[in-house]
Design an enzyme around this catalytic site. Sequence first.
Site, mmCIF file in Angstrom:
data_model
loop_
_atom_site.group_PDB
_atom_site.id
_atom_site.type_symbol
_atom_site.label_atom_id
_atom_site.label_comp_id
_atom_site.label_asym_id
_atom_site.label_seq_id
_atom_site.Cartn_x
_atom_site.Cartn_y
_atom_site.Cartn_z
ATOM 1 N N ASP A 92 49.253 33.085 18.993
ATOM 2 C CA ASP A 92 50.348 33.953 19.404
ATOM 3 C C ASP A 92 51.564 33.106 19.757
ATOM 4 O O ASP A 92 51.451 31.902 20.026
ATOM 5 C CB ASP A 92 49.964 34.765 20.642
ATOM 6 C CG ASP A 92 48.785 35.696 20.402
ATOM 7 O OD1 ASP A 92 48.468 35.963 19.226
ATOM 8 O OD2 ASP A 92 48.180 36.133 21.401
ATOM 9 N N ASP A 123 54.010 33.000 22.814
ATOM 10 C CA ASP A 123 54.203 33.482 24.184
ATOM 11 C C ASP A 123 55.605 33.113 24.646
ATOM 12 O O ASP A 123 56.015 31.954 24.565
ATOM 13 C CB ASP A 123 53.166 32.846 25.116
ATOM 14 C CG ASP A 123 51.744 33.233 24.746
ATOM 15 O OD1 ASP A 123 51.447 34.442 24.719
ATOM 16 O OD2 ASP A 123 50.940 32.332 24.476
#
Length: 224
Positions: A147, A149
């Site tokens: 991901d 972030d």
Amino acid sequence: MRNHPRPHDLLFLRLPDRFDTGGDWPAWLDAAWLTQAPLVVRREAAPGSLLPVGARGLTRSERCKGYVQRDAVVRCVTPEMLARLHPPTVHTVHSVQAGECQSDLPPLRALAAMAPRLKELGLVWGPTGGAGFYLASGLPVLRADSDLDLLLRAPAPLPAWLIDCLLRLQEQQDCRVDIQVDTGAGGFALNEYARGGRVLLKTAHGPVLAADPWHAPEVQREAA
């Protein structure tokens, strides 16, 4: 170093052996790793000169909580400092290991795509998680399925139009983007707030469910 490092700041140690886990270090962690890998400031109240931090290794399973004294820290890298890198590059004296350049992975492509728009919006923000760790240290912790972030500093409530803009920007990326909003008193997930209802506000004294994360009466404001 700022007098009061904040959650998600990255701390490089001059004295790696001062990282205290309250017991033995895990097998993947040693002083050699901590000479190049920063510790991540955790959101927890700690007494005196202790800083609540966490160590991470090369894999998702390699995580370890602990504490470190302020005088063991030689350098603090904030998410905002990493956001000022254009294009995103490794801002450190450490080099990525040969053959492990990660600049083409989806999280960094998404970061490069989002950064100009976030700047245009006048936001105070920066990358955290694996992308922030990589940019600060050069260590190859990112994967193709990692991901992105991001941390957004927002001491006042965000207007609805800005939230909509951020959500659309998230959806346009080819990896999952997780935006955490930091109010100064705690942090919460933007996606959760956008759905309506109470959100889980992470504070230095534990999680709190709050309908309005900017005005939760039981939450004490963290040091800036």
